[in-house]
Design a protein around this motif. Structure first.
Motif, PDB file in Angstrom:
ATOM      1  N   ASP A  99      13.991  -2.447  -2.344  1.00 53.74           N
ATOM      2  CA  ASP A  99      12.561  -2.183  -2.259  1.00 53.74           C
ATOM      3  C   ASP A  99      12.201  -1.010  -3.156  1.00 53.74           C
ATOM      4  OD1 ASP A  99      12.619  -4.120  -0.339  1.00 53.74           O
ATOM      5  OD2 ASP A  99      12.101  -2.807   1.332  1.00 53.74           O
ATOM      6  N   VAL A 100      11.018  -1.053  -3.711  1.00 47.06           N
ATOM      7  CA  VAL A 100      10.534   0.017  -4.569  1.00 47.06           C
ATOM      8  C   VAL A 100       9.257   0.565  -3.950  1.00 47.06           C
ATOM      9  CG1 VAL A 100       9.707   0.568  -6.891  1.00 47.06           C
ATOM     10  CG2 VAL A 100      11.497  -1.140  -6.597  1.00 47.06           C
ATOM     11  N   SER A 101       9.093   1.868  -3.989  1.00 50.70           N
ATOM     12  CA  SER A 101       7.881   2.489  -3.471  1.00 50.70           C
ATOM     13  C   SER A 101       6.690   2.152  -4.360  1.00 50.70           C
ATOM     14  CB  SER A 101       8.060   4.006  -3.414  1.00 50.70           C
ATOM     15  OG  SER A 101       6.831   4.629  -3.160  1.00 50.70           O
ATOM     16  N   TYR A 102       5.552   1.975  -3.742  1.00 49.72           N
ATOM     17  CA  TYR A 102       4.315   1.674  -4.476  1.00 49.72           C
ATOM     18  C   TYR A 102       3.999   2.777  -5.480  1.00 49.72           C
ATOM     19  CZ  TYR A 102      -0.525   0.167  -5.206  1.00 49.72           C
ATOM     20  OH  TYR A 102      -1.705  -0.268  -5.755  1.00 49.72           O
ATOM     21  N   ALA A 103       4.378   4.006  -5.154  1.00 50.89           N
ATOM     22  CA  ALA A 103       4.080   5.146  -6.029  1.00 50.89           C
ATOM     23  C   ALA A 103       4.837   5.088  -7.352  1.00 50.89           C
ATOM     24  CB  ALA A 103       4.399   6.453  -5.306  1.00 50.89           C
TER      25      ALA A 103
ATOM     26  N   GLN B  12      -6.014  -1.280  -4.055  1.00 47.40           N
ATOM     27  CA  GLN B  12      -6.364  -0.457  -2.904  1.00 47.40           C
ATOM     28  C   GLN B  12      -7.771  -0.754  -2.415  1.00 47.40           C
ATOM     29  OE1 GLN B  12      -5.436   3.408  -4.578  1.00 47.40           O
ATOM     30  NE2 GLN B  12      -3.443   3.420  -3.589  1.00 47.40           N
ATOM     31  N   ALA B  13      -8.718  -0.924  -3.339  1.00 47.26           N
ATOM     32  CA  ALA B  13     -10.104  -1.206  -2.960  1.00 47.26           C
ATOM     33  C   ALA B  13     -10.204  -2.557  -2.245  1.00 47.26           C
ATOM     34  CB  ALA B  13     -11.000  -1.181  -4.192  1.00 47.26           C
ATOM     35  N   LYS B  14      -9.539  -3.578  -2.774  1.00 43.99           N
ATOM     36  CA  LYS B  14      -9.585  -4.913  -2.161  1.00 43.99           C
ATOM     37  C   LYS B  14      -8.899  -4.916  -0.793  1.00 43.99           C
ATOM     38  CE  LYS B  14     -11.411  -7.582  -5.442  1.00 43.99           C
ATOM     39  NZ  LYS B  14     -12.528  -8.482  -5.266  1.00 43.99           N
TER      40      LYS B  14
ATOM     41  N   VAL C  71      -0.303   2.743   8.456  1.00 40.62           N
ATOM     42  CA  VAL C  71       0.259   1.404   8.346  1.00 40.62           C
ATOM     43  C   VAL C  71       1.314   1.430   7.248  1.00 40.62           C
ATOM     44  CG1 VAL C  71      -0.240  -1.037   7.998  1.00 40.62           C
ATOM     45  CG2 VAL C  71      -2.024   0.476   8.876  1.00 40.62           C
ATOM     46  N   GLN C  72       2.508   0.972   7.574  1.00 41.64           N
ATOM     47  CA  GLN C  72       3.557   0.832   6.572  1.00 41.64           C
ATOM     48  C   GLN C  72       3.897  -0.646   6.498  1.00 41.64           C
ATOM     49  OE1 GLN C  72       7.224   2.915   7.342  1.00 41.64           O
ATOM     50  NE2 GLN C  72       7.946   2.613   5.281  1.00 41.64           N
TER      51      GLN C  72
ATOM     52  N   TYR D 242       4.780   0.212   1.020  1.00 44.26           N
ATOM     53  CA  TYR D 242       3.481   0.854   0.886  1.00 44.26           C
ATOM     54  C   TYR D 242       3.131   1.506   2.212  1.00 44.26           C
ATOM     55  CZ  TYR D 242      -1.421   1.149  -0.731  1.00 44.26           C
ATOM     56  OH  TYR D 242      -2.654   1.591  -1.135  1.00 44.26           O
ATOM     57  N   THR D 243       2.576   2.694   2.163  1.00 44.29           N
ATOM     58  CA  THR D 243       2.086   3.366   3.357  1.00 44.29           C
ATOM     59  C   THR D 243       0.607   3.626   3.161  1.00 44.29           C
ATOM     60  OG1 THR D 243       4.231   4.412   3.725  1.00 44.29           O
ATOM     61  CG2 THR D 243       2.339   5.394   4.846  1.00 44.29           C
ATOM     62  N   LEU D 244      -0.182   3.182   4.124  1.00 42.01           N
ATOM     63  CA  LEU D 244      -1.631   3.269   4.027  1.00 42.01           C
ATOM     64  C   LEU D 244      -2.191   4.032   5.223  1.00 42.01           C
ATOM     65  CD1 LEU D 244      -4.250   2.225   2.591  1.00 42.01           C
ATOM     66  CD2 LEU D 244      -4.130   0.275   4.148  1.00 42.01           C
ATOM     67  N   PRO D 245      -2.751   5.233   4.991  1.00 38.88           N
ATOM     68  CA  PRO D 245      -3.406   5.938   6.097  1.00 38.88           C
ATOM     69  C   PRO D 245      -4.841   5.423   6.246  1.00 38.88           C
ATOM     70  CG  PRO D 245      -3.314   7.335   4.150  1.00 38.88           C
ATOM     71  CD  PRO D 245      -2.648   6.046   3.797  1.00 38.88           C
ATOM     72  N   LEU D 246      -5.249   5.220   7.482  1.00 42.50           N
ATOM     73  CA  LEU D 246      -6.605   4.770   7.784  1.00 42.50           C
ATOM     74  C   LEU D 246      -7.221   5.697   8.824  1.00 42.50           C
ATOM     75  CD1 LEU D 246      -5.816   0.990   8.379  1.00 42.50           C
ATOM     76  CD2 LEU D 246      -6.812   1.967   6.314  1.00 42.50           C
ATOM     77  N   ILE D 247      -8.529   5.791   8.816  1.00 42.42           N
ATOM     78  CA  ILE D 247      -9.250   6.512   9.865  1.00 42.42           C
ATOM     79  C   ILE D 247     -10.079   5.480  10.616  1.00 42.42           C
ATOM     80  CG2 ILE D 247     -11.005   8.250  10.403  1.00 42.42           C
ATOM     81  CD1 ILE D 247      -8.450   9.492   9.344  1.00 42.42           C
ATOM     82  N   VAL D 248      -9.903   5.422  11.928  1.00 40.09           N
ATOM     83  CA  VAL D 248     -10.675   4.509  12.768  1.00 40.09           C
ATOM     84  C   VAL D 248     -11.631   5.352  13.596  1.00 40.09           C
ATOM     85  CG1 VAL D 248     -10.543   2.773  14.591  1.00 40.09           C
ATOM     86  CG2 VAL D 248      -8.765   2.885  12.837  1.00 40.09           C
ATOM     87  N   GLU D 249     -12.903   5.015  13.498  1.00 38.20           N
ATOM     88  CA  GLU D 249     -13.929   5.775  14.218  1.00 38.20           C
ATOM     89  C   GLU D 249     -14.463   4.952  15.378  1.00 38.20           C
ATOM     90  OE1 GLU D 249     -16.905   7.112  11.482  1.00 38.20           O
ATOM     91  OE2 GLU D 249     -15.489   8.334  10.380  1.00 38.20           O
TER      92      GLU D 249
END
Length: 152
Positions: free
Chosen positions: A25-29, A49-51, A76-77, A126-133
């Motif tokens: 596996d390769v990191s998205y970065a 990322q936008a999509k 989310v990973q 890929y690691t994606l941080p999200l904020i849920v309100e």
């Protein structure tokens, strides 16, 4: 003593196998050409990322957040396989309903063009941080007529 050595030998071989597997596996970065989301130019990380954010926002059931008292960070990973599938979705969140919802959303995502490294398709982590309100409570716009004066 032989049992302990056997255990260490078995444990070591399992650890080495896991390390070899992870090396695939390769990191998205650091990926040379990022996975490509449908509708994006080939390897365009910003579009990807936008999509992805758009798909998460569009499909997220906001009713789940109505019980939240404040915003929460969700991490989310996941892995995008060499076939372009989203797999190994792991969600860190305080609320189990939010975890399940994020996993559900990732199961709906379309296949993407896999990322490449040195011209070879690679699985990408890929690691994606999200904020849920919390969901905003709707206020009715219905006007209430004033009570009629009573004639005494």
């Amino acid at each position: 003593m032989k049992k302990i050595i056997f255990f260490i030998a078995v444990f070591s071989s399992i650890t080495l196998t896991a390390q070899v597997q992870e090396a695939k596996d390769v990191s998205y970065a650091v990926i040379e050409k990022a996975p490509t989301y449908p509708g994006c130019d080939n390897g365009d990380k910003e579009c990807f990322q936008a999509k992805l954010q758009e798909a998460i926002t569009k499909n997220f059931n906001s009713k789940i957040t109505s019980s939240l008292l404040s915003k929460q960070q969700v991490v989310v990973q996941f892995t995008i396989t060499t076939d372009g599938d989203f797999t190994d979705v792991k969600v860190k969140a305080l609320n189990d309903d939010i975890k399940e919802e994020v996993v559900r959303i990732f199961s709906l995502l379309p296949k993407v063009t896999p990322g490449t490294m040195k011209g070879e398709s690679k699985a990408v982590t890929y690691t994606l941080p999200l904020i849920v309100e919390p969901a905003k409570k709707k206020i009715s716009n219905t006007l209430i007529a004033p009570s009629q004066p009573q004639n005494n």
